[in-house]
Design an enzyme around this catalytic site. Structure first.
Site, PDB file in Angstrom:
ATOM      1  N   LEU A 159     -13.888 -13.171 -11.528  1.00 37.91           N
ATOM      2  CA  LEU A 159     -14.248 -12.368 -12.693  1.00 37.91           C
ATOM      3  C   LEU A 159     -15.748 -12.520 -12.897  1.00 37.91           C
ATOM      4  CD1 LEU A 159     -11.442 -13.191 -15.300  1.00 37.91           C
ATOM      5  CD2 LEU A 159     -12.018 -10.910 -14.474  1.00 37.91           C
ATOM      6  N   ASP A 160     -16.457 -11.412 -13.138  1.00 43.04           N
ATOM      7  CA  ASP A 160     -17.894 -11.486 -13.388  1.00 43.04           C
ATOM      8  C   ASP A 160     -18.185 -12.386 -14.578  1.00 43.04           C
ATOM      9  OD1 ASP A 160     -18.389  -9.735 -11.319  1.00 43.04           O
ATOM     10  OD2 ASP A 160     -18.415  -7.964 -12.593  1.00 43.04           O
ATOM     11  N   SER A 161     -19.430 -12.863 -14.658  1.00 40.44           N
ATOM     12  CA  SER A 161     -19.811 -13.753 -15.758  1.00 40.44           C
ATOM     13  C   SER A 161     -19.510 -13.128 -17.116  1.00 40.44           C
ATOM     14  CB  SER A 161     -21.301 -14.100 -15.666  1.00 40.44           C
ATOM     15  OG  SER A 161     -21.567 -14.803 -14.482  1.00 40.44           O
TER      16      SER A 161
ATOM     17  N   ALA B 103     -17.279 -10.961 -17.789  1.00 44.24           N
ATOM     18  CA  ALA B 103     -15.870 -10.603 -17.934  1.00 44.24           C
ATOM     19  C   ALA B 103     -15.074 -11.804 -18.416  1.00 44.24           C
ATOM     20  CB  ALA B 103     -15.312 -10.114 -16.593  1.00 44.24           C
TER      21      ALA B 103
END
Length: 242
Positions: free
Chosen positions: A69-71, A73
């Site tokens: 998961l992106d930072s 997100a």
């Protein structure tokens, strides 16, 4: 320096775990940071002093996650422990569900809420029906250009980090992704909320489901990061992997 282990049996029980469970990843840290924090909490609980979860040699706890998961997100992050790490590829291949909130009339340089506004347009004429019709064109097998501000890497470094350092980064080529279902849940212009069920390669805000794990039913919050809660939540490996 390697941590010193206490005489209790908690570490033995921890190291004997084999399976999958889910935790909640908050906005801010990377998925790797969250995994390391989880390992540190569990090792401390098991009596290891000064644990170093980033040290891979002679690793005292084998653990991995099933899809970055992106930072910026948040949501469900599936974790494999022991032989459960061998099952994580199924998490990457399976369907996922997300919730995303968008805003009409504005575009940012990062394609999300963290960036600077680079374009503004009128939105008063846009109706719910028009949005629903437009969403149909993004359903099925489509080609998607990954955003530069994401977890994708070049030469081992995240593109988003390179951009923030001032490096020139070229867009990655479009790649095939699959959208199984795309639903407009709320529409109160300029804001709208989408429910997305898709395959891998998406960069959304809140992951609500990954494989069989859902945010509401399965994801352990930080205060639940303990051997006791993991034992309750763990889905064990098939015997062939144990």
């Amino acid at each position: 320096m390697a941590g010193r282990i206490s005489s209790n049996s908690s570490l033995t029980k921890l190291q004997a775990l084999n399976g999958l469970f889910a935790i909640y990843k908050k906005q801010g840290p990377t998925s790797a940071d969250v995994l390391n924090s989880l390992k540190e909490v569990l090792l401390r609980e098991a009596g290891v002093e000064n644990p170093n979860p980033r040290k891979r040699k002679k690793q005292s706890l084998k653990m991995g996650h099933g899809g970055t998961l992106d930072s910026n997100a948040c949501g469900v992050l599936v974790v494999g422990v022991g032989n459960g790490t061998k099952m994580l590829t199924t998490m990457l291949a399976g369907s996922k569900k997300y919730v995303a909130v968008g805003q009409l009339g504005k575009a940012t340089d990062t394609l999300d809420a963290t960036g600077s506004v680079v374009l503004e347009k009128d939105f008063e004429h846009v109706t719910r029906l028009e949005v629903e019709e437009k969403l149909k064109t993004f359903t099925g097998d489509i080609m998607q250009v990954p955003p530069l501000y994401s977890a994708l890497k070049r030469d081992g470094q995240r593109l988003s980090v390179l951009l923030k350092k001032g490096h020139k980064v070229e867009a990655k080529p479009a790649r095939a992704v699959t959208v199984y279902n795309l639903t407009l849940q709320e529409f109160t212009a300029p804001l709208f909320t989408l429910d997305i069920e898709c395959g891998g390669g998406f960069y959304e805000l809140t992951r609500t489901k990954q494989g069989q794990f859902t945010l509401e039913e399965h994801a352990l919050q930080e205060e639940q990061w303990s051997l006791e809660h993991i034992l309750r939540a763990l889905q064990p490996c098939p015997e062939a992997l144990s």
